[in-house]
Design an enzyme around this catalytic site. Structure first.
Site, mmCIF file in Angstrom:
data_model
loop_
_atom_site.group_PDB
_atom_site.id
_atom_site.type_symbol
_atom_site.label_atom_id
_atom_site.label_comp_id
_atom_site.label_asym_id
_atom_site.label_seq_id
_atom_site.Cartn_x
_atom_site.Cartn_y
_atom_site.Cartn_z
ATOM 1 C CE1 TYR A 128 37.879 -24.224 60.020
ATOM 2 C CE2 TYR A 128 39.590 -23.160 58.705
ATOM 3 C CZ TYR A 128 38.265 -23.249 59.112
ATOM 4 O OH TYR A 128 37.332 -22.384 58.606
ATOM 5 N NE ARG A 129 35.038 -25.135 56.966
ATOM 6 C CZ ARG A 129 34.450 -24.429 56.007
ATOM 7 N NH1 ARG A 129 34.345 -24.947 54.790
ATOM 8 N NH2 ARG A 129 33.969 -23.228 56.250
#
Length: 216
Positions: A128-129
């Site tokens: 998700y980063r």
């Protein structure tokens, strides 16, 4: 999360309207932590019908016509699902474990939104980063204007694979000009800055474990 690899992606669309515009080109490259490209990457043109192409805003229509992408889209027989699988096959050569490597690019949240909409399996494979080179650009504009105005000119081809390579080159430029040279500040210097900012520096011997309570 792995600190060794980065997945780079760029997409070309018929516009920026997530509710109606189409994904028409997607490219991906994987780099190591020193921004060396691994493998040849993938660059896939996706078919879109004439109605979708006719709905492009004038500036987008002119851009894609000039680059030759519009004609390639008409000739392509590749579906979104097929393109997703080809990208996943390439990425999995280097990143077999899901959600371990961040996605990088310029204004990458826009690309990520279309990827999440049209390529959910690919989106789920990525951490998700994200690493957004545009964020570094904007910080340099404010803090280091000489670096910002001295950056290499972009080719502005508006083709996905070329745009990724320019993003990688741009991050390497900022790494050499705006970031502290390796190995970075000493432990004492880091602790002093952390103390000035009201926090406590993590030690190199005690890295934060993914999934613990540190804010990210």
């Amino acid at each position: 999360m792995s600190d060794k690899l980065v997945v780079w992606m760029d997409c070309e669309m018929t516009g920026l309207r997530l509710d109606s515009d189409k994904l028409i080109e997607v490219s991906a490259l994987v780099t190591d932590s020193d921004l060396n490209i691994l493998g040849d990457g993938v660059d896939i043109v996706i078919h879109a019908d004439d109605a979708a192409l006719a709905a492009m805003p004038p500036v987008v229509a002119e851009m894609h016509a000039r680059s030759g992408l519009t004609d390639e889209v008409r000739r392509s027989t590749v579906t979104v699902a097929e393109a997703e699988q080809q990208v996943l096959d390439y990425i999995r050569q280097y990143v077999p474990t899901p959600r371990t490597v961040p996605l990088a690019g310029n204004s990458i949240a826009t690309d990520r939104a279309f990827i999440a909409r049209d390529m959910p399996a690919l989106d789920a494979h990525l951490h998700y980063r994200m690493i957004d080179v545009s964020s570094i650009k904007e910080l340099c504009r404010r803090w280091y204007p000489r670096i910002y105005f001295g950056q290499p000119e972009k080719g502005l081809t508006h083709r996905a694979l070329a745009d990724i390579k320019e993003s990688i080159r741009e991050l390497e430029y900022y790494r050499r000009t705006a970031f502290v040279a390796p190995p970075g500040p000493s432990t004492a210097e880091i602790a002093a800055v952390a103390a000035q900012l009201g926090g406590t520096a993590q030690t190199a011997e005690s890295p934060q474990v993914e999934g613990t309570t540190q804010a990210d």
